[in-house]
Design a protein around this motif. Structure first.
Motif, PDB file in Angstrom:
ATOM      1  N   GLY A  84       0.829  -1.217   0.000  1.00 16.27           N
ATOM      2  CA  GLY A  84       0.000   0.000   0.000  1.00 16.27           C
ATOM      3  C   GLY A  84       0.851   1.250   0.000  1.00 16.27           C
ATOM      4  N   ASN A  85       0.479   2.193   0.864  1.00 18.44           N
ATOM      5  CA  ASN A  85       1.206   3.467   0.918  1.00 18.44           C
ATOM      6  C   ASN A  85       2.343   3.481   1.937  1.00 18.44           C
ATOM      7  N   PHE A  86       2.630   2.317   2.502  1.00 19.60           N
ATOM      8  CA  PHE A  86       3.608   2.275   3.596  1.00 19.60           C
ATOM      9  C   PHE A  86       4.936   2.947   3.238  1.00 19.60           C
ATOM     10  N   PHE A  87       5.512   2.562   2.124  1.00 16.71           N
ATOM     11  CA  PHE A  87       6.818   3.134   1.766  1.00 16.71           C
ATOM     12  C   PHE A  87       6.692   4.571   1.275  1.00 16.71           C
ATOM     13  N   LYS A  88       5.577   4.859   0.629  1.00 17.16           N
ATOM     14  CA  LYS A  88       5.348   6.250   0.225  1.00 17.16           C
ATOM     15  C   LYS A  88       5.344   7.149   1.454  1.00 17.16           C
ATOM     16  N   ASP A  89       4.596   6.730   2.473  1.00 22.55           N
ATOM     17  CA  ASP A  89       4.532   7.516   3.710  1.00 22.55           C
ATOM     18  C   ASP A  89       5.910   7.660   4.348  1.00 22.55           C
ATOM     19  N   ALA A  90       6.700   6.608   4.240  1.00 24.05           N
ATOM     20  CA  ALA A  90       8.006   6.621   4.894  1.00 24.05           C
ATOM     21  C   ALA A  90       9.013   7.487   4.139  1.00 24.05           C
ATOM     22  N   PHE A  91       8.932   7.488   2.817  1.00 30.92           N
ATOM     23  CA  PHE A  91       9.992   8.141   2.034  1.00 30.92           C
ATOM     24  C   PHE A  91       9.629   9.533   1.541  1.00 30.92           C
ATOM     25  N   THR A  92       8.365   9.866   1.546  1.00 33.34           N
ATOM     26  CA  THR A  92       7.906  11.050   0.810  1.00 33.34           C
ATOM     27  C   THR A  92       8.475  12.371   1.302  1.00 33.34           C
ATOM     28  N   HIS A  93       8.931  12.403   2.568  1.00 33.80           N
ATOM     29  CA  HIS A  93       9.449  13.676   3.082  1.00 33.80           C
ATOM     30  C   HIS A  93      10.952  13.824   2.870  1.00 33.80           C
ATOM     31  N   ILE A  94      11.570  12.835   2.267  1.00 29.82           N
ATOM     32  CA  ILE A  94      13.028  12.882   2.170  1.00 29.82           C
ATOM     33  C   ILE A  94      13.440  13.849   1.056  1.00 29.82           C
ATOM     34  N   VAL A  95      13.749  15.062   1.458  1.00 30.25           N
ATOM     35  CA  VAL A  95      14.282  16.171   0.645  1.00 30.25           C
ATOM     36  C   VAL A  95      13.409  16.551  -0.558  1.00 30.25           C
ATOM     37  N   GLY A  96      13.330  15.669  -1.550  1.00 34.44           N
ATOM     38  CA  GLY A  96      12.585  16.011  -2.759  1.00 34.44           C
ATOM     39  C   GLY A  96      12.724  14.903  -3.777  1.00 34.44           C
ATOM     40  N   VAL A  97      11.943  15.017  -4.834  1.00 35.93           N
ATOM     41  CA  VAL A  97      11.911  13.980  -5.875  1.00 35.93           C
ATOM     42  C   VAL A  97      13.304  13.719  -6.461  1.00 35.93           C
TER      43      VAL A  97
ATOM     44  N   ASN C 115      -2.641  15.489 -14.784  1.00 35.49           N
ATOM     45  CA  ASN C 115      -3.589  16.333 -14.047  1.00 35.49           C
ATOM     46  C   ASN C 115      -3.318  16.399 -12.548  1.00 35.49           C
ATOM     47  N   PRO C 116      -2.144  16.831 -12.169  1.00 38.71           N
ATOM     48  CA  PRO C 116      -1.823  16.853 -10.733  1.00 38.71           C
ATOM     49  C   PRO C 116      -2.673  17.858  -9.960  1.00 38.71           C
ATOM     50  N   THR C 117      -2.966  17.529  -8.702  1.00 38.49           N
ATOM     51  CA  THR C 117      -3.646  18.478  -7.813  1.00 38.49           C
ATOM     52  C   THR C 117      -2.610  19.477  -7.306  1.00 38.49           C
ATOM     53  N   ASP C 118      -3.072  20.544  -6.655  1.00 40.23           N
ATOM     54  CA  ASP C 118      -2.142  21.523  -6.078  1.00 40.23           C
ATOM     55  C   ASP C 118      -1.164  20.846  -5.122  1.00 40.23           C
ATOM     56  N   GLU C 119      -1.694  19.945  -4.300  1.00 40.74           N
ATOM     57  CA  GLU C 119      -0.835  19.270  -3.323  1.00 40.74           C
ATOM     58  C   GLU C 119       0.218  18.417  -4.020  1.00 40.74           C
ATOM     59  N   GLU C 120      -0.190  17.740  -5.091  1.00 43.49           N
ATOM     60  CA  GLU C 120       0.777  16.910  -5.827  1.00 43.49           C
ATOM     61  C   GLU C 120       1.856  17.776  -6.493  1.00 43.49           C
ATOM     62  N   ILE C 121       1.447  18.918  -6.971  1.00 44.66           N
ATOM     63  CA  ILE C 121       2.428  19.835  -7.583  1.00 44.66           C
ATOM     64  C   ILE C 121       3.433  20.282  -6.524  1.00 44.66           C
ATOM     65  N   LYS C 122       2.932  20.696  -5.379  1.00 44.93           N
ATOM     66  CA  LYS C 122       3.816  21.154  -4.307  1.00 44.93           C
ATOM     67  C   LYS C 122       4.767  20.039  -3.879  1.00 44.93           C
ATOM     68  N   LYS C 123       4.221  18.851  -3.755  1.00 44.66           N
ATOM     69  CA  LYS C 123       5.034  17.702  -3.329  1.00 44.66           C
ATOM     70  C   LYS C 123       6.154  17.443  -4.341  1.00 44.66           C
ATOM     71  N   TYR C 124       5.791  17.460  -5.611  1.00 42.74           N
ATOM     72  CA  TYR C 124       6.799  17.132  -6.623  1.00 42.74           C
ATOM     73  C   TYR C 124       7.910  18.177  -6.654  1.00 42.74           C
ATOM     74  N   LEU C 125       7.547  19.419  -6.373  1.00 41.95           N
ATOM     75  CA  LEU C 125       8.517  20.508  -6.520  1.00 41.95           C
ATOM     76  C   LEU C 125       9.172  20.921  -5.202  1.00 41.95           C
TER      77      LEU C 125
END
Lengths: 264, 761, 155
Positions: A84-97, C115-125
């Motif tokens: 599910g979203n487990f790893f997304k939740d864990a990694f998503t805040h790490i600096v940036g894409v 079609n990203p949402t505002d939140e998705e745009i912010k997250k990506y950038l």
């Protein structure tokens, strides 16, 4: 920035192991953290020619090559299907894409940083670390080990056994965490880990036939809070971390049981 | 009016967004030496021995300089008009090191690797001394930060270096003690702010070379090219006539580059070696040895009647200059003048201050320049007394705020010519829906939504000190060259001054050619700081264009063979008012380049005896998680009076950007030192500036007054906008929790632990 | 180590040191749009595309670019002008120093998210820091650009 004299893109693990015997040689991960060091490296060992950048699914496990990036894991349909979203939740805040497109799971596992979201997430799943030379150790055990010249090859996560949820608290959204925690449940036992204390995550377990029995579970959390060691650094005091630990455990529990509910 | 008050794209925008090589680091000569600094690991130490022999042997090393190799004239790196109020307390390299990171040696090498290697091989023996880190204990401390004899204060700043006093001051309007006695309620509070790093994306950087005329050329990311010329001449002990300073595009400044931070190092290398030299500060260096906001402690006494009339304010500020006094004596003045003056009905007010030396990094100029700290303290004190009196904090301000037409006694007695603070308040309340949101609401998820308010002001240039010159030339075919000496640091002054010129000359903005500053070519300007560019340089441009219009008319009439009184100029042609016969601007342009005519140009100076304040109201709406203490600013309403808005896009972005920097100051940005006096969080990994996911929305509206002394009625905007977030967020947190936090930044930890404690009681 | 790299469609063969990062290698090939804002992989100013993915060129070693295709803003001038015009019309470039890295990530986002949402745009950038703008104008520009692209596709 580190300095390096030589570079070897190895063609086999044997070659990598041989080179890595020398203490001044280092295995290259994604480079994001390594570049912040000031080491003088003799030979950089690059495993990127060994096909370790793939996520594979077998009947009973997911195998993640050490050069798979954090972003690969975040966006992998196979990972999503199983966790599910487990790893997304864990990694998503790490600096940036872009950072997560560089940082590798092998580098993160090997580094075992005190603030690691990777360690805290992997540790509550049934995770084994496959090292070059044939040894396989549990994430839990590997997390406790001293740094050595081992080479992380693959990460094996058992499928279907545990449902898990993840929470972290950060002073700012892309900062490293003040505290993180994960909770997993396999129908019989609860596995909880609190990391970034600022030390690495450690697993506590509880026999738990009824996960919905929050009273019992909260007692378990209070025990964790009382028995876990917390520390102070620039981000937070140990008192605050201790306070947060219970807050986050309760939140991650809520997330987990909601998920359980959804599954039913 | 076509361009002023419109949405105009910046003239250099397309080259910036397509990534053209227009910054200092993009145009460095190929053969430039790489300059690096060996920096002190100690906060206070004396160099007892320094040996560069081994380092000099590294292949590629061209020169290594130590304190023995530099001139002995002390100078200030503060970019200010001469005679600078900042004391002359620095050398390029000194034997006594006064803060961690102070430069110990300069290395210049053919490449970075050689320079790095040489840095490691310089052998230094230090006599490590106990540092003075606590600025509240600086006055009369046995540790004296500046024991040197050739220390010099040029202005009457009540400097007493033997007591670690960089400057002090006091002023009083009315009798504060008497007025406080007659108040129903008096509160006494202490507020603390930390140093903040400007954190502009382009760190400090400069390259230097000797040109074909044998002069030192300095290409630098600076806000103050003319001050750089003067300061370098003093520091290097070479004539000013031998120096040229060029400013390319700048990657942000926010005041940081109002100091000579990096220029002196490649300059001395070039003077010693004759070779081009380039230094670029790392982010770490920019943060440990830049020119951050002054850390302050402010004590406020505020008195009011039970009905909410504020009668007296007494403010004492202690400012930490750190190791060097750059901008120390001047930032402090704004703490008082630009906070107390928000209130128009005070019976008495007093401001006293001391600026002290310590062994932390030296302070400098950061957007807001003391006003930010003072407004945080005064506005929070007003919110505290409003809470004490159980009055809506907006209402207490409506009762007490300064109004147009008043004389601002605490603001040098200047008249308040233009002020819509009352309209800003009404607008900001409407934007955030204050009446239904104040003070707080509990959400289903346990979080608390609350609002908080603050007002702010700033100045527009430094009255009687700042001076701007503009020059404009008519060219063949009828286009203009606009020459200005103020520095566009991304703020868009090249564009807004062109907008003004285009409107003054009734022409298309593309007919105005403008460029960055070159001290050999641009007319003198004090530089871009103190929110002076739009107001001061703008007026110089307006005056200059008026003069050129006259000359165009004169030449046109001459070409038409009529008296000047009989003709007019409409921007495209000069025509005979009676016959309609005309000569085009293009023809006038060509004719002015012919032998028997005069080429047409005009040049005017402008300085202002007053510094009209822009005003604003900021309201923060926050979401506070009481369990973790986490605060997110979900919405921010800003209603701004900057007089006439010259460029609507740029003014809006200035406001949004300033508010976000202010949010960083209020909640996250937290400079910390270790026991040895070294800054711990000198990176973007550790010093967290806001990222876009930290923020909610920011709404901006303008409530324009008309400033009669400003160009097109304009006042400043650049600095004003950083001042409201700290007090407004502090107020919102109070409205959510019932607790006033009096030290910035207010971190989640403080809130959560204080709430937990409150619950236990 | 000799590497073969395609930069903006052109193939280069160069000897590089093992500790040279891609950022410096690219600048040495005239890609001056690639900027450095920190030493800790935090600012996003150095963002380039490596095989179409946005990466931090300060953290990728040049040797790792061997056999890869690298794109910088110099190679996407048409796209930069197209999106850049929206950014410029909001005044959202300001000092412009973070613009190239930001635009590189916006262009990657447009390809990756539908079609990203505002939140998705912010997250990506969110890995692209900017100190001038407070990000609001960038968001307005991104949204207007996405609208424009969508309308263009519908044509």
């Amino acid at each position: 920035m580190f300095k390096a004299q030589n570079y070897a893109k190895v063609t086999s693990l044997t070659e990598a192991l041989e080179l890595n015997k020398k203490r001044t040689n280092k295995v290259l991960g994604g480079g994001c953290w390594m570049k912040m060091g000031k080491k003088n490296i003799n030979t950089l060992i690059d495993l990127s020619g060994l096909g370790l950048d793939k996520i594979t699914e077998t009947d009973d496990e997911i195998i993640i090559g050490s050069l798979v990036t954090l972003r690969d894991i975040e966006t992998s349909p196979v990972i999503e299907k199983n966790f599910g979203n487990f790893f997304k939740d864990a990694f998503t805040h790490i600096v940036g894409v872009q950072f997560r497109n560089c940082a590798t799971i092998g580098g993160s596992v090997f580094s075992r940083f005190g603030f690691s979201d990777i360690v805290t997430s992997l540790i509550v799943l049934d995770t084994k670390i496959e090292l070059a030379g044939g040894e396989t150790v549990s994430m839990e055990e590997y997390s406790e080990r001293d740094y050595d010249n081992d080479i992380v090859v693959n990460i094996h996560i058992k499928k279907g056994g545990r449902k898990a949820a993840y929470e972290s608290f950060r002073n700012t959204q892309t900062d490293i965490p003040v505290l993180n925690c994960s909770l997993a449940y396999d129908g019989k036992k609860l596995y909880a880990a609190v990391g970034a204390r600022p030390m690495r995550g450690k697993v506590s377990t509880m026999d738990c036939p009824d996960v919905e029995n929050s009273e019992e579970v909260f007692k378990f959390f209070e025990k964790i809070q009382a028995e876990t060691e917390f520390g102070t650094n620039t981000r937070a005091s140990k008192e605050y971390r201790k306070h947060l630990s219970l807050v986050l455990l309760k939140r991650v529990y809520k997330k987990l049981v909601c998920k359980e509910g959804d599954a039913k | 009016m076509k361009y002023v008050n419109a949405h105009i794209r910046k003239k250099d925008a397309m080259s910036l967004v397509t990534g053209k090589p227009v910054y200092t680091g993009d145009i460095v000569p190929q053969n430039a030496l790489v300059v690096k600094l060996l920096r002190s690991p100690h906060a206070r130490a004396e160099i007892t021995d320094i040996n560069t022999a081994a380092a000099m042997k590294v292949p590629g090393v061209e020169c290594i300089l130590t304190y023995k190799d530099v001139p002995n004239s002390r100078f200030t790196t503060a970019g200010q008009t001469y005679p600078e109020p900042s004391p002359y307390d620095r050398l390029i390299l000194d034997k006594l090191l006064r803060c961690a990171g102070d430069p110990v040696a300069i290395v210049a090498a053919e490449n970075e690797k050689a320079a790095d290697k040489a840095l490691k091989l310089i052998k230094v023996k230090y006599n490590i001394l106990e540092p003075l880190m606590d600025f509240t204990k600086a006055i009369d401390n046995p540790i004296i930060v500046h024991p040197e004899d050739n220390f010099k204060a040029l202005c009457n700043t009540r400097t007493d270096k033997d007591r670690n006093i960089c400057s002090s001051d006091v002023f009083e309007v009315g009798n504060v003690e008497e007025a406080l006695k007659n108040c129903d309620v008096v509160l006494e509070r202490t507020y603390n702010t930390k140093a903040n790093s400007q954190a502009m994306m382009e760190t400090f950087r400069t390259f230097t070379y000797i040109d074909e005329y044998g002069r030192l050329n300095v290409v630098s990311s600076t806000q103050v090219p003319f001050h750089v010329r003067r300061i370098l001449s003093d520091a290097l002990e070479i004539p000013k006539s031998k120096i040229r300073v060029v400013k390319p595009r700048i990657g942000g400044g926010f005041g940081a580059k109002q100091s000579v931070v990096s220029e002196q190092f490649p300059a001395i290398v070039t003077m010693k070696t004759g070779r081009a030299a380039y230094i670029v500060y790392t982010r770490g260096e920019s943060m440990t040895n830049g020119s951050p906001r002054h850390q302050m402690q402010m004590k406020v006494r505020i008195g009011a009647d039970r009905d909410g009339r504020i009668k007296a304010m007494d403010l004492y500020a202690l400012s930490n200059a750190g190791a060097y006094g750059d901008h120390g004596p001047t930032t402090i003045g704004l703490v008082g003048h630009k906070s107390l003056s928000l209130y128009g009905n005070l019976e008495a007010a007093r401001f006293a201050c001391d600026v002290v030396y310590t062994n932390t990094m030296g302070g400098g100029a950061y957007r807001g320049y003391g006003a930010t700290q003072g407004i945080y303290a005064i506005e929070t004190a007003v919110n505290e007394i409003a809470a004490e009196l159980n009055i809506d904090p907006c209402k207490i301000r409506e009762m007490n705020m300064v109004k147009e037409g008043q004389t601002m006694e605490t603001y040098y007695g200047e008249p308040c010519n233009s002020c819509t603070l009352d309209k800003c308040m009404a607008k900001a309340k409407e934007m955030i829906d204050w009446d239904s949101k104040y003070p707080a609401k509990k959400l289903d998820n346990g979080h608390i939504r609350s609002v908080g308010v603050a007002m702010a002001m700033q100045g527009s240039g430094i009255s009687g000190v700042d001076i701007a010159n503009a020059e404009i030339r008519l060219n063949d075919d009828g286009f203009y060259t606009l020459l200005i000496g103020c520095t566009d640091m991304g703020t868009g002054c090249d564009t807004i001054l062109s907008q003004m010129a285009a409107d003054c000359l009734d022409c298309d903005i593309d007919k105005i050619a403008v460029r960055g500053v070159d001290t050999d070519q641009s007319p003198y300007d004090t530089g871009s700081y103190a929110s002076s560019t739009t107001y001061v340089t703008g007026m110089a441009v307006v005056k200059t264009c008026q003069e050129l219009r006259e000359k165009i008319l004169e030449t046109g009439c001459k070409l038409l063979g009529i008296d000047k009184e009989k003709g007019d100029f409409d921007g495209e042609k000069v025509f005979d008012l009676e016959t309609g016969k005309s000569v085009s601007l293009s023809e006038i342009g060509y004719a002015s380049f012919e032998g028997h005519n005069k080429s047409l140009s005009a040049s005017c100076s402008h300085s202002s005896p007053i510094s009209p304040p822009p005003f604003m109201v900021g309201i923060a709406e926050i979401d506070l998680d009481p369990e973790t203490g986490y605060v997110q600013v979900v919405d921010y309403a800003a209603a701004v009076d900057c007089g006439t808005v010259v460029n609507r896009n740029l003014a809006r972005v200035q406001t949004e950007g300033g508010i976000v920097q202010g949010i960083g100051m209020a909640l996250y940005e937290d400079i910390q030192y270790n026991e040895q006096g070294r800054m711990i969080n000198n990176s973007f990994l550790q010093y967290k500036i806001p990222a876009r996911t930290d923020l909610g929305t920011i709404k901006v509206e303008f409530e324009s007054s008309y400033e009669p002394t400003g160009p097109f009625g304009a006042k400043s905007i650049g600095e004003l906008v950083i001042n409201t977030p700290s007090p407004a967020i502090t107020d919102a947190i109070y409205n959510a929790t019932g607790l006033f936090f009096r030290s910035l930044p207010i971190k989640a930890e403080q809130i959560a632990l204080a709430l937990a404690e409150k619950k236990d009681k | 180590m000799i590497i073969t790299v395609k930069i903006n469609g052109k193939t280069y063969k160069d000897e590089v040191a093992p500790d040279t990062v891609l950022l410096d290698y690219l600048r040495s090939h005239g890609c001056y749009s690639v900027k450095r804002g920190c030493e800790t992989s935090n600012c996003g100013l150095c963002t380039v595309h490596m095989d179409s993915k946005p990466v931090l060129s300060c953290s990728v070693l040049a040797v790792r670019a061997d056999g890869q295709e690298i794109t910088t803003l110099e190679g996407l001038q048409k796209e930069a002008e197209e999106f850049g015009a929206f950014l410029a019309d909001e005044g959202g470039e300001q000092c412009g120093f973070c613009s190239p890295g930001f635009i590189m990530n916006v262009l990657a986002m447009v390809k990756e998210l539908k079609n990203p949402t505002d939140e998705e745009i912010k997250k990506y950038l969110e890995g692209n820091l900017c100190r001038c703008t407070g990000y609001q104008s960038q968001m307005r520009a991104v949204k207007k650009y996405l609208d424009f692209k969508q309308k263009e596709e519908q044509k």
